[in-house]
Enzyme design. Structure first.
Site, mmCIF file in Angstrom:
data_model
loop_
_atom_site.group_PDB
_atom_site.id
_atom_site.type_symbol
_atom_site.label_atom_id
_atom_site.label_comp_id
_atom_site.label_asym_id
_atom_site.label_seq_id
_atom_site.Cartn_x
_atom_site.Cartn_y
_atom_site.Cartn_z
ATOM 1 N N VAL A 193 35.174 46.625 37.581
ATOM 2 C CA VAL A 193 34.874 46.925 36.361
ATOM 3 C C VAL A 193 34.198 45.880 35.399
ATOM 4 O O VAL A 193 33.342 46.061 34.763
ATOM 5 C CB VAL A 193 36.110 47.395 35.707
ATOM 6 C CG1 VAL A 193 35.812 48.078 34.328
ATOM 7 C CG2 VAL A 193 36.866 48.637 36.558
ATOM 8 N N VAL A 203 41.727 56.540 31.460
ATOM 9 C CA VAL A 203 41.586 57.937 32.427
ATOM 10 C C VAL A 203 40.367 58.315 32.378
ATOM 11 O O VAL A 203 39.596 58.534 31.533
ATOM 12 C CB VAL A 203 42.475 58.991 31.344
ATOM 13 C CG1 VAL A 203 42.497 60.200 31.835
ATOM 14 C CG2 VAL A 203 43.732 58.333 31.066
ATOM 15 N N GLY A 258 37.721 57.315 34.106
ATOM 16 C CA GLY A 258 36.642 56.468 34.376
ATOM 17 C C GLY A 258 35.557 56.712 33.236
ATOM 18 O O GLY A 258 35.751 56.398 32.107
ATOM 19 N N LYS A 265 47.837 58.597 34.655
ATOM 20 C CA LYS A 265 46.811 59.126 33.732
ATOM 21 C C LYS A 265 47.463 60.477 33.045
ATOM 22 O O LYS A 265 46.924 60.730 31.652
ATOM 23 C CB LYS A 265 45.486 59.326 34.694
ATOM 24 C CG LYS A 265 44.852 58.058 34.998
ATOM 25 C CD LYS A 265 43.942 58.203 35.953
ATOM 26 C CE LYS A 265 43.218 57.004 36.368
ATOM 27 N NZ LYS A 265 42.470 57.112 37.593
ATOM 28 N N GLY A 288 34.532 53.631 39.849
ATOM 29 C CA GLY A 288 33.369 52.974 39.923
ATOM 30 C C GLY A 288 32.938 52.194 38.946
ATOM 31 O O GLY A 288 33.430 52.028 37.797
HETATM 32 P P1 NAP Z 1 39.482 44.360 40.509
HETATM 33 O O1 NAP Z 1 38.117 44.487 41.239
HETATM 34 O O2 NAP Z 1 40.713 44.093 41.550
HETATM 35 O O3 NAP Z 1 39.419 43.143 39.692
HETATM 36 C C1 NAP Z 1 40.478 42.553 39.190
HETATM 37 C C2 NAP Z 1 40.011 41.201 38.344
HETATM 38 O O4 NAP Z 1 41.344 40.838 37.621
HETATM 39 C C3 NAP Z 1 39.627 40.212 39.157
HETATM 40 O O5 NAP Z 1 38.599 39.402 38.709
HETATM 41 C C4 NAP Z 1 40.773 39.298 39.328
HETATM 42 O O6 NAP Z 1 40.596 37.856 39.716
HETATM 43 C C5 NAP Z 1 41.516 39.229 38.077
HETATM 44 N N1 NAP Z 1 42.862 39.157 38.048
HETATM 45 C C6 NAP Z 1 43.812 39.859 38.676
HETATM 46 N N2 NAP Z 1 44.989 39.288 38.438
HETATM 47 C C7 NAP Z 1 45.003 38.286 37.468
HETATM 48 C C8 NAP Z 1 45.782 37.106 37.185
HETATM 49 N N3 NAP Z 1 46.996 37.374 37.517
HETATM 50 N N4 NAP Z 1 45.205 36.187 36.586
HETATM 51 C C9 NAP Z 1 44.018 36.225 36.175
HETATM 52 N N5 NAP Z 1 42.910 37.124 36.698
HETATM 53 C C10 NAP Z 1 43.453 38.230 37.494
HETATM 54 O O7 NAP Z 1 40.033 45.627 39.705
HETATM 55 P P2 NAP Z 1 39.120 46.709 39.158
HETATM 56 O O8 NAP Z 1 38.613 47.589 40.056
HETATM 57 O O9 NAP Z 1 37.860 45.998 38.323
HETATM 58 O O10 NAP Z 1 39.953 47.312 38.101
HETATM 59 C C11 NAP Z 1 40.338 46.855 36.718
HETATM 60 C C12 NAP Z 1 41.074 47.587 35.912
HETATM 61 O O11 NAP Z 1 40.381 48.818 35.734
HETATM 62 C C13 NAP Z 1 42.588 48.078 36.317
HETATM 63 O O12 NAP Z 1 43.585 48.350 35.605
HETATM 64 C C14 NAP Z 1 41.829 49.411 36.857
HETATM 65 O O13 NAP Z 1 43.167 50.304 37.137
HETATM 66 C C15 NAP Z 1 41.056 49.953 35.869
HETATM 67 N N6 NAP Z 1 40.076 50.813 36.518
HETATM 68 C C16 NAP Z 1 39.408 50.609 37.504
HETATM 69 C C17 NAP Z 1 38.178 51.642 37.870
HETATM 70 C C18 NAP Z 1 37.595 51.310 39.316
HETATM 71 O O14 NAP Z 1 36.914 52.393 39.452
HETATM 72 N N7 NAP Z 1 37.681 50.115 39.774
HETATM 73 C C19 NAP Z 1 37.985 52.753 37.282
HETATM 74 C C20 NAP Z 1 38.885 52.967 35.836
HETATM 75 C C21 NAP Z 1 39.834 52.047 35.653
HETATM 76 P P3 NAP Z 1 39.746 37.413 41.115
HETATM 77 O O15 NAP Z 1 38.359 37.805 40.684
HETATM 78 O O16 NAP Z 1 39.832 35.881 40.942
HETATM 79 O O17 NAP Z 1 40.432 37.995 41.984
HETATM 80 N N1 HSE Z 2 41.703 54.015 41.450
HETATM 81 C C1 HSE Z 2 41.320 54.807 40.530
HETATM 82 C C2 HSE Z 2 40.867 56.048 41.085
HETATM 83 C C3 HSE Z 2 40.277 54.267 39.709
HETATM 84 O O1 HSE Z 2 40.371 56.036 42.158
HETATM 85 O O2 HSE Z 2 40.462 56.915 40.179
HETATM 86 C C4 HSE Z 2 40.073 54.925 38.385
HETATM 87 O O3 HSE Z 2 40.956 54.894 37.450
#
Ligand code: NAP
Ligand code: HSE
Length: 425
Positions: free
Chosen positions: A14, A129, A131, A202, A299
């Site tokens: 993200v 919630v 995306g 969510k 995404g």
């Molecule tokens: P991700 O790809 O796993 O990225 C997490 C990031 O946070 C990474 O840069 C990681 O650092 C950093 N991080 C994690 N723990 C840390 C710590 N203890 N100290 C410092 N940095 C830390 O996760 P994401 O998919 O982007 O998701 C991020 C958030 O958005 C989550 O809450 C997720 O539920 C929410 N979300 C995600 C999506 C989706 O489609 N992916 C959609 C809606 C909401 P490093 O890069 O160094 O590992």
């Molecule tokens: N892991 C979550 C999903 C990311 O698949 O919907 C979006 O919140």
């Protein structure tokens, strides 16, 4: 104009999307926000990790303390610890926070709202919630005049992607999950997606807003998709149904019923056509009637779009009095899961001999389960598959009936028990 400094906690799927979106739409975003936005510092876990070229490596740090020099904080690192603590610290220090973190908002929304009040700033969580779907602000503001009766949503992109691949390409569950992980949809621990916990979080956030009450993820009865078999998804398709992980919050006689579970949805229903990582929130209310919000639920860029919308709002109102997050604290009455009423698809393997169907019907009848239809398919010489579809029945009755069916000598096993879409949806 003096740029606004925005610190970011996390730079994964993200966070990288936020940087890409800002770079691609910088002019329009500056015009909408009223000031240029500069991102940094960016807190990550691993400074040496390979990252997309868009990530400014010299802005990376591991020190949270550096963040408090910024005007606004984006939290896109996920998880509970240290995210919760850092969100609370940023708010208490008077920094508006934009977060995509449903874990923190679902469990600790009241505490987060209190910290925002104490800091005199706002907290924004549209991306938590659905995306890219603008559901939080719609529910809080545009739909504030409607009494919501029911929300039925497909709230998890990973499981919807997996179910689509299983149904349409015959992909097995494990391979489909790997694809969802590679696409960046899945949580750091994909069990949160598969077990229905992400959808429950969510749903708790949506229900808290819709019903102006404090709803927690632990109030949601949860069943994930891990137990689903390709055979039942195919049977459902033949019967005209699509299998979805449904998240349902509804008012039932003054109480609130909350559940996440796989369900067969009639193919003619709009929710059945929600494929891949798309999400949808189907809402039924007194004044609005039925409404559906649809879009990409996971995404990098879709989620970054919601984060950016919140960020622009935060920047526009920077320095002005906070509007204050209204997090309801009163606990509502919940309907015990056993009292919820659903229709069911049951599949069992039974002996193919006289009287077996009568025994099955007798057990169901004893537990008040009204049969809608039965389909029997011979399997080899002595055994048959029975698919029973029921009329609406209390969940406790089905649980008891299944226990008794499992004890019948003529029934080799109840292989599947899947709900059909709620009545009136
Ligand atoms: P991700 O790809 O796993 O990225 C997490 C990031 O946070 C990474 O840069 C990681 O650092 C950093 N991080 C994690 N723990 C840390 C710590 N203890 N100290 C410092 N940095 C830390 O996760 P994401 O998919 O982007 O998701 C991020 C958030 O958005 C989550 O809450 C997720 O539920 C929410 N979300 C995600 C999506 C989706 O489609 N992916 C959609 C809606 C909401 P490093 O890069 O160094 O590992
Ligand atoms: N892991 C979550 C999903 C990311 O698949 O919907 C979006 O919140």
């Amino acid at each position: 104009l003096k740029p606004v400094r925005v610190a970011m906690l996390g730079c994964g799927t993200v966070g990288t999307g936020v940087l890409a979106l800002l770079a691609d739409n910088r002019e329009a975003i500056t015009a909408k926000a009223g000031r240029p936005i500069e991102v940094g510092p960016i807190v990550v876990r691993d400074l040496k990790k390979e990252r997309a070229p868009i990530v400014p490596r010299d802005s990376l740090t591991r020190r949270f303390e550096d963040v408090l020099a910024a005007d606004v904080v984006i939290e896109v690192m996920g998880g509970m610890t240290p995210a919760r603590d850092w969100i609370l610290k940023a708010l208490s220090a008077g920094r508006p926070v934009v977060t995509a973190n449903k874990d923190v908002m679902a469990e600790h929304g009241v505490e987060v709202a209190a910290a925002a009040r104490a800091g005199g700033v706002d907290v924004f969580f549209e991306a938590a919630v659905g995306g890219g779907i603008p559901i939080i602000r719609s529910l809080k503001e545009s739909l504030a005049g409607t009494r919501v009766r029911r929300i039925a949503g497909i709230l998890n992109g990973t499981t919807n992607y997996v179910l689509t691949r299983m149904a349409e390409a015959g992909t097995d569950l494990r391979a489909a999950v790997a694809e969802a992980q590679a696409a960046g949809f899945a949580e750091a621990d994909p069990r949160a997606d598969l077990d229905g916990l992400d959808a429950a979080r969510k749903l708790a956030i949506l229900a808290s807003i819709a019903f102006s009450a404090r709803v927690l993820p632990s109030d949601v009865a949860v069943e994930g998709i891990g137990g689903l078999k390709a055979h039942d998804i195919e049977s459902g398709q033949r019967l005209g149904w699509a299998c979805k992980l449904l998240a349902v919050a509804e008012q039932v006689g003054g109480r609130i019923s909350l559940r996440v579970h796989p369900a067969f949805v009639e193919k003619s229903h709009p929710l059945a056509s929600v494929r891949d990582s798309y999400n949808a929130i189907y809402l039924q209310g007194d004044a609005i009637g039925d409404a559906m919000f649809y879009g990409r639920g996971a995404g990098s860029l879709p989620t970054a779009s919601a984060v950016m919308g919140d960020l622009i709002e935060a920047v526009r109102f920077l320095g002005q009095p906070a509007r204050g997050l209204q997090a309801a604290e009163g606990r509502p009455d919940f309907l015990p899961p056993g009292e919820a009423v659903s229709r069911f698809y049951l599949r069992m393997q039974a002996l193919d001999r006289p009287g077996v169907l009568a025994q099955v019907a007798a057990v169901l009848g004893r537990h008040d389960v009204n049969i809608h239809s039965v389909m029997q398919t011979p399997e080899g010489e002595r055994s048959a598959e029975l698919i029973v579809r029921t009329h609406p029945v209390r969940e406790a009755s089905i649980t008891n009936a299944l226990t008794e069916l499992g004890r019948l000598e003529a029934v080799a096993g109840v292989r599947a028990c899947i709900r059909l879409q709620p009545d009136g949806l």
